[in-house]
Design a protein around this motif. Structure first.
Motif, PDB file in Angstrom:
ATOM      1  N   UNK A  31       0.690  -1.522  -0.125  1.00 40.70           N
ATOM      2  CA  UNK A  31       0.162   0.402   0.172  1.00 40.70           C
ATOM      3  C   UNK A  31       0.808   1.573   0.026  1.00 40.70           C
ATOM      4  N   UNK A  32       1.982   0.913   0.377  1.00 36.81           N
ATOM      5  CA  UNK A  32       2.825   2.149   1.022  1.00 36.81           C
ATOM      6  C   UNK A  32       4.030   2.359   1.174  1.00 36.81           C
ATOM      7  N   UNK A  33       5.138   3.411   0.404  1.00 36.17           N
ATOM      8  CA  UNK A  33       6.519   3.010   1.240  1.00 36.17           C
ATOM      9  C   UNK A  33       6.770   4.750   2.042  1.00 36.17           C
ATOM     10  N   UNK A  34       7.341   3.735   3.263  1.00 38.58           N
ATOM     11  CA  UNK A  34       7.704   5.451   3.587  1.00 38.58           C
ATOM     12  C   UNK A  34       8.976   6.021   4.098  1.00 38.58           C
ATOM     13  N   UNK A  35       9.771   6.568   4.713  1.00 41.81           N
ATOM     14  CA  UNK A  35      10.679   7.079   5.169  1.00 41.81           C
ATOM     15  C   UNK A  35      10.973   7.172   6.259  1.00 41.81           C
ATOM     16  N   UNK A  36      11.450   7.425   7.126  1.00 45.72           N
ATOM     17  CA  UNK A  36      11.917   7.513   8.888  1.00 45.72           C
ATOM     18  C   UNK A  36      13.187   8.249   8.881  1.00 45.72           C
ATOM     19  N   UNK A  37      13.614   8.921   9.948  1.00 45.32           N
ATOM     20  CA  UNK A  37      15.495   9.734  10.431  1.00 45.32           C
ATOM     21  C   UNK A  37      14.379   9.011  11.617  1.00 45.32           C
ATOM     22  N   UNK A  38      16.381   8.319  11.950  1.00 42.49           N
ATOM     23  CA  UNK A  38      16.252   7.896  13.348  1.00 42.49           C
ATOM     24  C   UNK A  38      17.281   8.571  14.207  1.00 42.49           C
ATOM     25  N   UNK A  39      17.484   9.387  14.387  1.00 43.81           N
ATOM     26  CA  UNK A  39      18.394   9.706  15.722  1.00 43.81           C
ATOM     27  C   UNK A  39      18.657   8.979  17.130  1.00 43.81           C
ATOM     28  N   UNK A  40      18.854   9.237  17.784  1.00 47.51           N
ATOM     29  CA  UNK A  40      19.172   8.672  19.064  1.00 47.51           C
ATOM     30  C   UNK A  40      17.892   7.840  19.756  1.00 47.51           C
ATOM     31  N   UNK A  41      16.527   7.945  19.351  1.00 47.01           N
ATOM     32  CA  UNK A  41      15.427   7.279  19.468  1.00 47.01           C
ATOM     33  C   UNK A  41      15.185   6.243  18.862  1.00 47.01           C
ATOM     34  N   UNK A  42      12.998   7.276  19.130  1.00 46.41           N
ATOM     35  CA  UNK A  42      12.234   6.315  18.076  1.00 46.41           C
ATOM     36  C   UNK A  42      13.061   6.592  16.403  1.00 46.41           C
ATOM     37  N   UNK A  43      12.462   5.774  15.161  1.00 45.64           N
ATOM     38  CA  UNK A  43      12.116   6.685  14.305  1.00 45.64           C
ATOM     39  C   UNK A  43      11.202   8.109  14.401  1.00 45.64           C
ATOM     40  N   UNK A  44      10.685   8.633  13.631  1.00 52.78           N
ATOM     41  CA  UNK A  44      10.279   9.916  12.686  1.00 52.78           C
ATOM     42  C   UNK A  44      10.025   9.684  11.521  1.00 52.78           C
ATOM     43  N   UNK A  45       8.563  10.333  11.413  1.00 53.28           N
ATOM     44  CA  UNK A  45       8.185   9.929  10.107  1.00 53.28           C
ATOM     45  C   UNK A  45       8.453  10.727   8.766  1.00 53.28           C
ATOM     46  N   UNK A  59      10.177  21.272   2.888  1.00 56.12           N
ATOM     47  CA  UNK A  59      11.195  22.106   2.648  1.00 56.12           C
ATOM     48  C   UNK A  59      12.471  21.702   2.583  1.00 56.12           C
ATOM     49  N   UNK A  60      13.814  21.650   2.905  1.00 57.67           N
ATOM     50  CA  UNK A  60      14.748  20.569   2.016  1.00 57.67           C
ATOM     51  C   UNK A  60      14.928  19.010   2.064  1.00 57.67           C
ATOM     52  N   UNK A  61      13.814  18.670   2.324  1.00 57.70           N
ATOM     53  CA  UNK A  61      13.661  16.756   1.929  1.00 57.70           C
ATOM     54  C   UNK A  61      12.546  16.509   1.180  1.00 57.70           C
ATOM     55  N   UNK A  62      13.380  15.670   0.087  1.00 57.98           N
ATOM     56  CA  UNK A  62      11.941  14.889  -1.230  1.00 57.98           C
ATOM     57  C   UNK A  62      11.913  13.964  -1.227  1.00 57.98           C
ATOM     58  N   UNK A  63      10.932  13.638  -1.983  1.00 60.58           N
ATOM     59  CA  UNK A  63      11.039  12.228  -2.335  1.00 60.58           C
ATOM     60  C   UNK A  63       9.925  11.486  -3.091  1.00 60.58           C
ATOM     61  N   UNK A  64      10.598  10.766  -4.145  1.00 58.58           N
ATOM     62  CA  UNK A  64      10.113  10.166  -5.185  1.00 58.58           C
ATOM     63  C   UNK A  64       9.786   8.483  -5.114  1.00 58.58           C
ATOM     64  N   UNK A  65       8.253   8.146  -5.637  1.00 53.73           N
ATOM     65  CA  UNK A  65       8.201   6.200  -5.560  1.00 53.73           C
ATOM     66  C   UNK A  65       8.391   6.596  -7.046  1.00 53.73           C
ATOM     67  N   UNK A  66       9.060   5.259  -7.542  1.00 52.35           N
ATOM     68  CA  UNK A  66       8.470   4.785  -9.243  1.00 52.35           C
ATOM     69  C   UNK A  66       8.348   3.170  -8.561  1.00 52.35           C
ATOM     70  N   UNK A  67       7.143   2.846  -8.310  1.00 48.63           N
ATOM     71  CA  UNK A  67       6.094   1.819  -8.241  1.00 48.63           C
ATOM     72  C   UNK A  67       7.012   0.633  -9.712  1.00 48.63           C
ATOM     73  N   UNK A  68       6.947   1.592 -11.113  1.00 45.69           N
ATOM     74  CA  UNK A  68       6.949   0.651 -12.398  1.00 45.69           C
ATOM     75  C   UNK A  68       8.730   0.111 -11.895  1.00 45.69           C
ATOM     76  N   UNK A  69       9.841   0.507 -11.583  1.00 44.09           N
ATOM     77  CA  UNK A  69      11.049  -0.074 -11.073  1.00 44.09           C
ATOM     78  C   UNK A  69      11.580  -0.663 -10.147  1.00 44.09           C
TER      79      UNK A  69
END
Lengths: 113, 111
Positions: A31-45, A59-69
């Motif tokens: 259903x979905x692809x998720x990105x998280x950032x983890x420093x010292x504690x729990x992953x943050x969405x 902001x300075x972060x961006x993401x793209x998903x290619x379901x075909x590739x």
């Protein structure tokens, strides 16, 4: 077997650089692809991507998903030392009803001042 | 605050002991999970519950027994702890179109 692979495993850059983190997967009918950032504690969405080709930006972060590739990228522009973290990619849950998200091994990013 | 909360934050115990970790979410999510994170930060699914029903049990030793008294709670009991059980255990929840929401983790150290 379902698999999520992230590359590179680790990366060292200088402040101001642009980085691209990769996530490829062999997971069917998810259903979905998720990105998280983890420093010292729990992953943050960071992002949730459900449709192919749509860019999510914050902001300075961006993401793209290619379901075909079967891959996604996470871009960070004008990196700062506060971006130093492990970035995790996860894919799921399966639409067949097995409720789980599969994680990649993560990319450890270090940004030097 | 809406959140996933798990207790305790730290657990230090000796081999052979039995311990429990509790998790509660007030996000109204139907699905809850236990993940184990090793020292290299790899997150591996252990269990998944949907509306109190066990959906996923990922070849976890039967010393680990999850219990979900209702869909807002998912606890983890571990019998006869071993050195290799040392890790950070994360509880998480998700809804139909929502990402995984994580608790703050429980760092288990077995000596």
């Amino acid at each position: 077997e379902d698999k999520v692979v992230q590359s590179p495993l680790s990366l060292v850059v200088h402040e101001g650089d642009t980085v691209t983190l990769n996530c490829s997967y062999e997971v069917t009918n998810f259903r979905s692809l998720l990105w998280y950032k983890q420093e010292k504690k729990a992953p943050t969405f960071l992002f949730m991507l459900t449709s192919s080709g749509i860019e999510k930006k914050s902001g300075r972060l961006s993401s793209i998903l290619d379901k075909k590739e079967l891959f996604s990228i996470l871009n960070i522009t004008a990196t700062q030392t506060g971006d130093s973290a492990v970035y995790l990619c996860a894919v799921g849950p399966s639409t067949s009803g097995t409720y789980k998200y599969i994680f990649g091994t993560g990319t450890r990013l270090k940004v030097l001042a | 605050d809406t959140a996933v909360s798990q207790t305790p934050k730290y657990l230090v115990t000796q081999m052979g002991n039995d311990k429990s970790i509790k998790c509660e979410q007030n996000l109204g999510h139907d699905t809850m999970y236990w993940y184990k994170q090793d020292s290299k930060k790899f997150l591996k699914i252990m269990f998944s519950y949907n509306n109190k029903e066990l959906i996923i049990n990922e070849t976890v030793p039967n010393r680990f027994s999850p219990k979900s008294p209702d869909k807002a709670h998912l606890n983890l009991h571990i019998n006869s702890l071993e050195l290799g059980d040392s890790a950070v255990y994360f509880c998480a929840s998700s809804g139909y179109n929502s990402p995984l929401h994580f608790g703050n983790g429980t760092r288990l150290t077995v000596t």
